[in-house]
Scaffold this motif. Sequence first.
Motif, short mmCIF file in Angstrom:
data_model
loop_
_atom_site.label_atom_id
_atom_site.label_comp_id
_atom_site.label_asym_id
_atom_site.label_seq_id
_atom_site.Cartn_x
_atom_site.Cartn_y
_atom_site.Cartn_z
N PRO A 183 1.05 -1.04 0.26
CA PRO A 183 0.32 -0.30 0.42
C PRO A 183 0.79 1.27 -0.37
O PRO A 183 0.64 2.15 -0.75
CB PRO A 183 -1.41 -0.16 1.80
N ARG A 184 1.86 1.27 0.82
CA ARG A 184 3.06 2.22 0.39
C ARG A 184 4.08 2.63 -0.69
O ARG A 184 4.24 3.93 -0.68
CB ARG A 184 3.60 2.59 1.53
N ALA A 185 3.42 1.58 -2.18
CA ALA A 185 3.83 2.11 -3.11
C ALA A 185 2.85 1.61 -4.23
O ALA A 185 3.40 1.21 -5.48
CB ALA A 185 4.98 1.38 -3.22
N MET A 186 1.78 1.89 -3.74
CA MET A 186 0.56 1.76 -4.54
C MET A 186 0.68 2.39 -5.79
O MET A 186 0.36 2.13 -7.16
CB MET A 186 -0.43 1.70 -3.37
N VAL B 202 -0.02 -7.57 -17.86
CA VAL B 202 0.76 -6.55 -16.28
C VAL B 202 -0.45 -6.98 -15.76
O VAL B 202 -0.99 -5.23 -16.53
CB VAL B 202 1.86 -6.39 -16.34
N THR B 203 -1.17 -6.85 -15.09
CA THR B 203 -1.97 -5.69 -14.21
C THR B 203 -1.99 -5.41 -12.80
O THR B 203 -0.99 -6.34 -12.04
CB THR B 203 -3.38 -6.84 -14.47
N THR B 204 -2.89 -4.58 -12.28
CA THR B 204 -3.11 -4.89 -11.13
C THR B 204 -4.57 -4.05 -10.21
O THR B 204 -5.30 -4.13 -11.33
CB THR B 204 -1.89 -3.45 -10.25
N VAL B 205 -4.89 -4.29 -9.43
CA VAL B 205 -5.48 -3.76 -8.78
C VAL B 205 -5.22 -2.36 -8.11
O VAL B 205 -4.14 -1.86 -7.86
CB VAL B 205 -6.50 -4.48 -8.09
N ASP B 206 -6.80 -1.32 -8.57
CA ASP B 206 -6.74 0.30 -8.09
C ASP B 206 -6.30 1.00 -6.27
O ASP B 206 -5.49 1.57 -6.95
CB ASP B 206 -8.24 0.67 -8.25
N SER B 207 -6.65 -0.25 -6.17
CA SER B 207 -6.01 -0.39 -4.38
C SER B 207 -6.14 -1.53 -3.58
O SER B 207 -6.54 -2.43 -3.81
CB SER B 207 -7.27 0.92 -2.97
N CYS B 208 -4.65 -1.74 -2.95
CA CYS B 208 -4.64 -3.22 -2.30
C CYS B 208 -4.07 -3.17 -1.10
O CYS B 208 -3.25 -2.84 -0.32
CB CYS B 208 -2.52 -3.15 -2.74
N SER B 209 -5.22 -3.87 -0.71
CA SER B 209 -4.86 -4.50 1.19
C SER B 209 -5.21 -5.48 0.97
O SER B 209 -5.02 -6.23 -0.08
CB SER B 209 -6.81 -3.65 1.02
#
Length: 440
Positions: A139-142, A166-173
Amino acid sequence: MKTQWGVFSSVTQVVHAAKEAFHVYRRVSLRERKQMIQAIREGLYSYSHEFATLACQETGMGKVADKIIKIKLALEETPGPEDLQTHTTQGEGGIVFSEPYPYGVVCAIHPSTNPCETLINNTISILSAGNVAIHCPHPRAMEVSKYITKIINQIIMDKFGICNLVTTVDSCSLSYIKEIMNHPDVELILSTGGSDAAKCALSCGKKVISAGPANPTFIVDETADVERAAYCIHKGASFDYNITCTSEKNIVVVQDILPQFRAALECLNVYYVDSISEMLQLSKILLTEDLEVNRQYGGKSADTILKDAGIVTDRSYDLIAVETVRIHPFVTKELLAPLITIVKARDFDYALQIGIEAEQGCHHTAGIHSSNSERLRRAAKAFGTAIFVKNGCSLDGIGICGVGATSFTIANITGEGTVTAKDLVRKRRCVCVETLSSYA
């Protein structure tokens, strides 16, 4: 979905996009895969300074100049598809091929300490192995992680017409990460760092490649080139404010050479602490009341730490060295700050014993400075770490010396060591039996 550039708002969306991308990517030839990796290397290179700056700003840790070095190292020295290995055995009964093939969708969990270089390193390794990646940044490097993900997607889309490799989510918890890890369409979990997410990964019932805690410990014996040992230790421990998991944290020194070693460190701009009062001052800010690590000082400069501890100096320092006992929390805890401990030992055998205790069975990184070949062998065998450095700097262990593959995922828990593309594939035994015409 192409307009998303690899960043999605939900776990369902990101996994679906990654799975669809894999169906396309699995038809790409090995030659095209190599071209894609080269395009990513070249396309990201000019962003190195920007990525490093953004990472420092967002995480509040490390030095821009050193992060640039790590990002360029990841781009230049991470092995590509050439890392994959194929073996052939031939006999009278036919031919047996041992060949690699991809898992599919890989969930890659990243730390806050090395966000850019780890994402880039893992991306190259995952795609080189024929997989697609769902990145789960800290989260500190989102924000910087999403930015890199978008740029990688633009590079691939512009040159190859494929999106969402290559994918990711908009916010990562942690709850999102758990959901991704346990999703039935995710085949492999690649976990970097000693986070809670890494512990959760091991309980998913899937193939996991996992890094874990580290406490890198190095020995300096009485036969060592003391000036070179001090130079290497200073170089590794001061690099990026000592937040790299492989960097020297504890130094065990045979007492006969301690005065010479101290003098060599002080010549290299190291603030040496051997008084109880200054040790207590440092302990008050670097440790909590429960003697746990105060994460507020992770990745901060030596000058910031000295100032906040109330230690007045007449100049700037790169690193702090604290001479202490083997059971001090500075020795047993990984501070992730530009501070090394100096623990003296009466002889090499005792130094080896202290070193093994300080490393605490993490099996991550250790090393020795000695001119005695038998001691080099003994220490390497006794530590049993994924990375072991003889008469060098910890940075050499991740390929900064120009020899060996670069990896920012050190899988000390699951045993793969420095993870590259060859570790991210299934191993398939393919048998071609001799013609059946002889049975006609």
